[in-house]
Design a protein around this motif. Structure first.
Motif, PDB file in Angstrom:
ATOM      1  N   ALA A 104       0.838  -1.198   0.000  1.00 54.56           N
ATOM      2  CA  ALA A 104       0.000   0.000   0.000  1.00 54.56           C
ATOM      3  C   ALA A 104       0.872   1.247   0.000  1.00 54.56           C
ATOM      4  CB  ALA A 104      -0.914  -0.005   1.223  1.00 54.56           C
ATOM      5  N   ASN A 105       0.404   2.273  -0.718  1.00 59.70           N
ATOM      6  CA  ASN A 105       1.052   3.577  -0.850  1.00 59.70           C
ATOM      7  C   ASN A 105       2.257   3.574  -1.789  1.00 59.70           C
ATOM      8  OD1 ASN A 105      -0.758   4.879   0.998  1.00 59.70           O
ATOM      9  ND2 ASN A 105       0.368   3.897   2.675  1.00 59.70           N
ATOM     10  N   SER A 106       2.550   2.428  -2.401  1.00 57.05           N
ATOM     11  CA  SER A 106       3.584   2.411  -3.435  1.00 57.05           C
ATOM     12  C   SER A 106       3.071   3.161  -4.666  1.00 57.05           C
ATOM     13  CB  SER A 106       3.931   0.977  -3.838  1.00 57.05           C
ATOM     14  OG  SER A 106       4.438   0.245  -2.745  1.00 57.05           O
ATOM     15  N   ASP A 129      -7.542  -2.006  -8.431  1.00 57.18           N
ATOM     16  CA  ASP A 129      -7.304  -2.685  -7.159  1.00 57.18           C
ATOM     17  C   ASP A 129      -8.489  -3.614  -6.905  1.00 57.18           C
ATOM     18  OD1 ASP A 129      -7.983  -2.708  -4.070  1.00 57.18           O
ATOM     19  OD2 ASP A 129      -5.823  -2.421  -4.228  1.00 57.18           O
ATOM     20  N   ALA A 169      -0.907   2.515  -5.040  1.00 63.79           N
ATOM     21  CA  ALA A 169      -1.413   1.182  -4.705  1.00 63.79           C
ATOM     22  C   ALA A 169      -2.128   1.205  -3.362  1.00 63.79           C
ATOM     23  CB  ALA A 169      -0.256   0.188  -4.662  1.00 63.79           C
ATOM     24  N   LEU A 170      -3.134   0.340  -3.224  1.00 60.15           N
ATOM     25  CA  LEU A 170      -3.897   0.240  -1.972  1.00 60.15           C
ATOM     26  C   LEU A 170      -3.506  -0.981  -1.154  1.00 60.15           C
ATOM     27  CD1 LEU A 170      -7.461   1.198  -3.283  1.00 60.15           C
ATOM     28  CD2 LEU A 170      -5.658   2.690  -2.380  1.00 60.15           C
ATOM     29  N   GLY A 171      -2.642  -1.832  -1.721  1.00 54.98           N
ATOM     30  CA  GLY A 171      -2.129  -2.964  -0.962  1.00 54.98           C
ATOM     31  C   GLY A 171      -2.769  -4.302  -1.279  1.00 54.98           C
ATOM     32  N   ASN A 172      -3.743  -4.304  -2.202  1.00 57.96           N
ATOM     33  CA  ASN A 172      -4.380  -5.556  -2.600  1.00 57.96           C
ATOM     34  C   ASN A 172      -3.852  -6.004  -3.966  1.00 57.96           C
ATOM     35  OD1 ASN A 172      -6.303  -5.465  -0.314  1.00 57.96           O
ATOM     36  ND2 ASN A 172      -7.109  -3.680  -1.411  1.00 57.96           N
TER      37      ASN A 172
END
Length: 207
Positions: A104-106, A129, A169-172
């Motif tokens: 996430a946060n990338s 996502d 990115a949200l991490g999913n």
């Protein structure tokens, strides 16, 4: 912490860092469509099932066929390497990959080359996502990026995320999709060449 423990701890952190770095792009494969590689002199284009080992891509086509062309077939030079893909194999369709492991946060990057076959073709790039369930269409999807690109059949267009608003990115799990929108000639089995695709974190970094 004694010296041995410090050394072990440092090596563990280094290994974890390398693993995270590799995971950012490791799931996106075969962006230049070099696999499976044609046997020289035996084929100019070939249809492969999207379950073929190493092909990397999936298609929404009901026959699950992905069409690959060899360099200079019908006078079309590959943008990169010796092969490229035609988005419409036997049907109007979408080529996609699901990419996991990006934190996430990338900030996400992409690049790709696109070209028309019989004239001006249009395709759409979506980055979605897939939400906590990591399933496409599961009700919690978030579209992070969507844009259409048009090119004629005289030259490849090359596109990157450079200069665009950051794609975060949200991490999913993420779905990276090329969607056929229109193709010159109106034949559903023709149009939208794709090559030199890459997606992930830092893929446009010249270093």
């Amino acid at each position: 912490m004694d010296l041995k423990m410090k050394k072990k701890h440092s090596l563990t952190l280094l290994a974890l860092g390398l693993m995270l770095s590799l995971n950012a792009n490791a799931a996106f494969i075969n962006g230049s469509f070099e696999t499976p590689r044609f046997t020289p002199g035996t084929a100019d284009w070939t249809l492969y099932s999207d379950s073929t080992e190493g092909i990397g891509w999936k298609t929404t086509a009901t026959d699950h066929q992905i069409e690959l062309w060899s360099d200079n077939f019908q006078g079309v030079a590959a943008y990169d390497g010796a092969q490229f893909a035609e988005l419409n194999a036997n049907q109007v369709s979408t080529l996609y990959q699901d990419v996991a492991g990006i934190a996430a946060n990338s900030i996400l990057d992409f690049h790709f080359a696109h070209r028309g076959r019989l004239g001006a073709d249009t395709m759409q790039l979506d980055i979605v996502d897939l939400g906590a369930d990591n399933l496409f269409g599961g009700g919690d999807d978030t579209t992070l990026f969507s844009n259409q690109y048009s090119d004629d059949n005289t030259a490849w267009g090359f596109y990157t995320s450079d200069g665009l608003a950051p794609i975060v990115a949200l991490g999913n799990t993420l779905r990276f999709s090329y969607i056929s929108i229109a193709a010159a000639g109106g034949n559903p089995a023709v149009g939208n060449f794709i090559d030199a695709a890459d997606f992930g974190v830092g893929v446009n970094d010249p270093s």
